[in-house]
Scaffold this motif. Sequence first.
Motif, short mmCIF file in Angstrom:
data_model
loop_
_atom_site.label_atom_id
_atom_site.label_comp_id
_atom_site.label_asym_id
_atom_site.label_seq_id
_atom_site.Cartn_x
_atom_site.Cartn_y
_atom_site.Cartn_z
N THR A 1 0.82 -1.21 0.00
CA THR A 1 0.00 0.00 0.00
C THR A 1 0.85 1.26 0.00
O THR A 1 0.63 2.18 -0.80
CB THR A 1 -0.90 0.03 1.25
N MET A 2 1.84 1.29 0.87
CA MET A 2 2.66 2.49 0.96
C MET A 2 3.49 2.70 -0.31
O MET A 2 3.71 3.83 -0.73
CB MET A 2 3.58 2.44 2.18
N LEU A 3 3.97 1.61 -0.91
CA LEU A 3 4.74 1.74 -2.15
C LEU A 3 3.84 2.23 -3.28
O LEU A 3 4.24 3.10 -4.08
CB LEU A 3 5.41 0.42 -2.53
N ALA A 4 2.61 1.70 -3.33
CA ALA A 4 1.67 2.16 -4.35
C ALA A 4 1.38 3.64 -4.16
O ALA A 4 1.35 4.41 -5.12
CB ALA A 4 0.38 1.35 -4.27
N LEU A 5 1.21 4.04 -2.91
CA LEU A 5 0.94 5.44 -2.60
C LEU A 5 2.11 6.32 -3.04
O LEU A 5 1.93 7.38 -3.64
CB LEU A 5 0.71 5.57 -1.10
N ALA A 6 3.33 5.87 -2.74
CA ALA A 6 4.53 6.63 -3.11
C ALA A 6 4.58 6.80 -4.63
O ALA A 6 4.89 7.88 -5.14
CB ALA A 6 5.79 5.92 -2.62
N PHE A 7 4.24 5.73 -5.35
CA PHE A 7 4.31 5.76 -6.81
C PHE A 7 3.27 6.73 -7.37
O PHE A 7 3.57 7.54 -8.24
CB PHE A 7 4.08 4.34 -7.36
N VAL A 8 2.05 6.66 -6.83
CA VAL A 8 0.95 7.44 -7.38
C VAL A 8 1.07 8.91 -7.00
O VAL A 8 0.85 9.80 -7.83
CB VAL A 8 -0.39 6.87 -6.88
N LEU A 9 1.44 9.19 -5.75
CA LEU A 9 1.41 10.58 -5.29
C LEU A 9 2.48 11.44 -5.96
O LEU A 9 2.28 12.62 -6.19
CB LEU A 9 1.59 10.64 -3.77
N SER A 10 3.65 10.86 -6.27
CA SER A 10 4.71 11.59 -6.97
C SER A 10 5.09 12.89 -6.26
O SER A 10 5.09 13.96 -6.86
CB SER A 10 4.30 11.94 -8.40
N ILE A 11 5.37 12.80 -4.99
CA ILE A 11 5.73 14.01 -4.25
C ILE A 11 7.23 14.19 -4.29
O ILE A 11 7.99 13.21 -4.30
CB ILE A 11 5.31 13.91 -2.79
N CYS A 12 7.65 15.44 -4.30
CA CYS A 12 9.08 15.74 -4.33
C CYS A 12 9.78 15.17 -3.10
O CYS A 12 9.26 15.23 -1.99
CB CYS A 12 9.27 17.26 -4.37
N SER A 13 10.97 14.62 -3.32
CA SER A 13 11.66 13.94 -2.22
C SER A 13 12.08 14.91 -1.12
O SER A 13 12.33 14.49 0.00
CB SER A 13 12.89 13.21 -2.77
N THR A 14 12.13 16.22 -1.43
CA THR A 14 12.56 17.15 -0.39
C THR A 14 11.50 17.31 0.69
O THR A 14 11.80 17.79 1.77
CB THR A 14 12.87 18.54 -0.99
N VAL A 15 10.25 16.95 0.40
CA VAL A 15 9.21 17.17 1.40
C VAL A 15 8.40 15.92 1.74
O VAL A 15 7.51 15.98 2.58
CB VAL A 15 8.21 18.27 0.95
N ASP A 16 8.70 14.79 1.10
CA ASP A 16 7.83 13.64 1.32
C ASP A 16 7.84 13.14 2.76
O ASP A 16 6.89 12.52 3.21
CB ASP A 16 8.16 12.50 0.34
N ALA A 17 8.91 13.46 3.50
CA ALA A 17 8.97 13.02 4.89
C ALA A 17 7.82 13.60 5.71
O ALA A 17 7.28 12.94 6.59
CB ALA A 17 10.30 13.42 5.51
N PHE A 18 7.43 14.84 5.38
CA PHE A 18 6.35 15.47 6.14
C PHE A 18 5.02 14.79 5.86
O PHE A 18 4.18 14.65 6.73
CB PHE A 18 6.27 16.96 5.83
N LEU A 19 4.85 14.36 4.61
CA LEU A 19 3.62 13.65 4.29
C LEU A 19 3.61 12.29 4.97
O LEU A 19 2.59 11.84 5.49
CB LEU A 19 3.47 13.47 2.78
N ALA A 20 4.77 11.65 5.00
CA ALA A 20 4.86 10.32 5.60
C ALA A 20 4.43 10.35 7.06
O ALA A 20 3.86 9.39 7.57
CB ALA A 20 6.29 9.79 5.47
N LEU A 21 4.66 11.48 7.71
CA LEU A 21 4.23 11.62 9.10
C LEU A 21 2.74 11.36 9.25
O LEU A 21 2.29 10.87 10.28
CB LEU A 21 4.52 13.04 9.58
N ALA A 22 1.96 11.71 8.23
CA ALA A 22 0.52 11.56 8.30
C ALA A 22 0.12 10.09 8.40
O ALA A 22 -1.00 9.77 8.77
CB ALA A 22 -0.15 12.20 7.08
N PHE A 23 1.04 9.20 8.08
CA PHE A 23 0.69 7.79 8.06
C PHE A 23 1.29 7.00 9.22
O PHE A 23 1.08 5.80 9.33
CB PHE A 23 1.14 7.15 6.74
#
Lengths: 348, 255
Positions: A266-288
């Motif tokens: 699930t998380m890998l699929a989410l990473a693939f689909v969301l296409s968020i810039c690597s400089t900020v994806d850590a903040f989104l990951a916090l939501a999970f």
Amino acid sequence: MQRFNRLMAALLLLFLLLGPVVLRSLSPAGLPATIERIQIFVTIFLGIFIEAAPFLLAGSLVSGLIEVFVDPGLLGRLTPRRPVLAALAGAGLGLAFPVCECGVVPVTRRLYQKGLPPSVGIAFLLAAPVVNPVVIASTYTAFGWGWMLLGRLGLSFLIAAGIGFLFHLARPDELLLSPAPAAIPVAHAAHEHAPAGHSGPPSSHSGPPSSHSGRIWEALTTAGDDFLDMARYLILGSMLAAGMQTLVPQAALLAVGGGPFTSVVTMLALAFVLSICSTVDAFLALAFVNTFTPASILGFLVFGPMVDVKSSLMFLGVFRRRAVAYLILLPLMMVMAATTYLNLNLGG
Amino acid sequence: MMKQSFKPLLLIALGIFLYTRFANGTLLFYINQRFAWLTLLAAVGLLLVAASYRQSHRAGRQHPKHQHGHAGPPSSPPEALHRQTASWGGLLLVALPIALGLLVPPRPLGATAMQSREVNIGSLSSAPAPANQKLVTVQGEKDILEWLIDFQRIPDPAAFDGQAAQVIGFVYRDDRFTSETFMVSRFAVSCCVADATAVGLIVRWPQADALEKDQWVEVGGHFEAGNFSGEPAPVLVAESITPVEIPNQPYLYYY
């Protein structure tokens, strides 16, 4: 360009075939709902594009400067001979070039034209979006000092170096779209002194083409060409990502759930689909963090920067299609294996 | 040659497009405010790059080498030239963001977008709390996100009984809501709208079903322990609801 046109045609066909079906099934309320969905699609698409454009431009500028100021062959001479060392060096190169996954593609392409061995470039391409000062800082801000930060850096580095090493078995022309100049005979050194021209007498080639400022302008023009070239892939990728986000409900992904394997998927699929810039994806990951196991969050943080919808499309501007497939599948399998293993052994 | 002169025009158009988004504030419909300076920088950069085409063109006439720089590896000029001269289709594709941006009136994500996203009401889980964030939110008016972060820290809904709140958001309802409840919602963004997550407070208001979906409102009231679709949650009992304009900053920011 033919390849690109074919790709465009295929995508267009896909949109035309699937679009009406999807839209009808999703908007029972009819036209107004469809218009609202289109508006959401445009907002998300422009969001991704506007956010990524500065980073792509920065990458293109670095590429332009490399083109004008870096001696061809220099990289080839600097690269370690042993394939393992070369792959490790490639994976660490990001510390010198702080680029995210949009900027890294034009830089890699340019480095190839300057004679960087393909395997080193691939290690760089996969590792640099994580193993660089900016992303280390943002991950630290989000997660603090701990095994999430170390795990992200370590796993990205190892996987990137590993895949780079695997690719040293392939010939450059099997991987790259345009033949890399590394394939030019050993007489390269002689070329540098008197680059016997194809289009004019040697005199017009030797030495710097013009003043220092002239070379800067030239670098900028190269950057412009690179930007426009890569922006096509960025735009296609952003549209694809925005389309998926508009049509696939997040709940459908998140409902898949919490098991040691399914949480990773699930998380890998989410990473693939969301296409968020690597400089900020850590903040989104916090939501999970409360919903998903730590190892699957780690997977999100390692896999997303290597491969996502928009970067895979950008890869098509550098590599042959088969190489792109490997560049998606190898990281996917490695990250999946590593994080599922962690899930099972951390009692997560 | 036509295409070659189209390129700088396209770069200028993109630069102006980015600049207008920045200047008229609609940029905040798309990305987190903290990255706005990057957009401005990109706009300037694009104009500068576009200007270089003119300079390089001039230099190129004096120095054929210039074409090399453009054309890539000297070993294969025709192939390389072919690669760099973008097709019309490719260039038009780059113009697409401008076209869509001008054709579709800019609007921030609203209630419809919530249907395809997870909604966070704090009681369930998942409101992120960055590791280094200060633990006590400053007094004064808290926004929806700050309330949710508080709910997360203190999982007991009764702990907020009687606390007054004043928040702005848009109206969201679905079939989980009774005729007397709705959700005052915002989207929270860390980078750009692609990562937007919906956040909201459950509001009790006798005429809740008379409120228009997507209408922006300012809700004043106090909290009371209650529940939402079977889960215990703090509920905001509204004393006043005032329709307001979409705020200049439609999204809340995680950091």
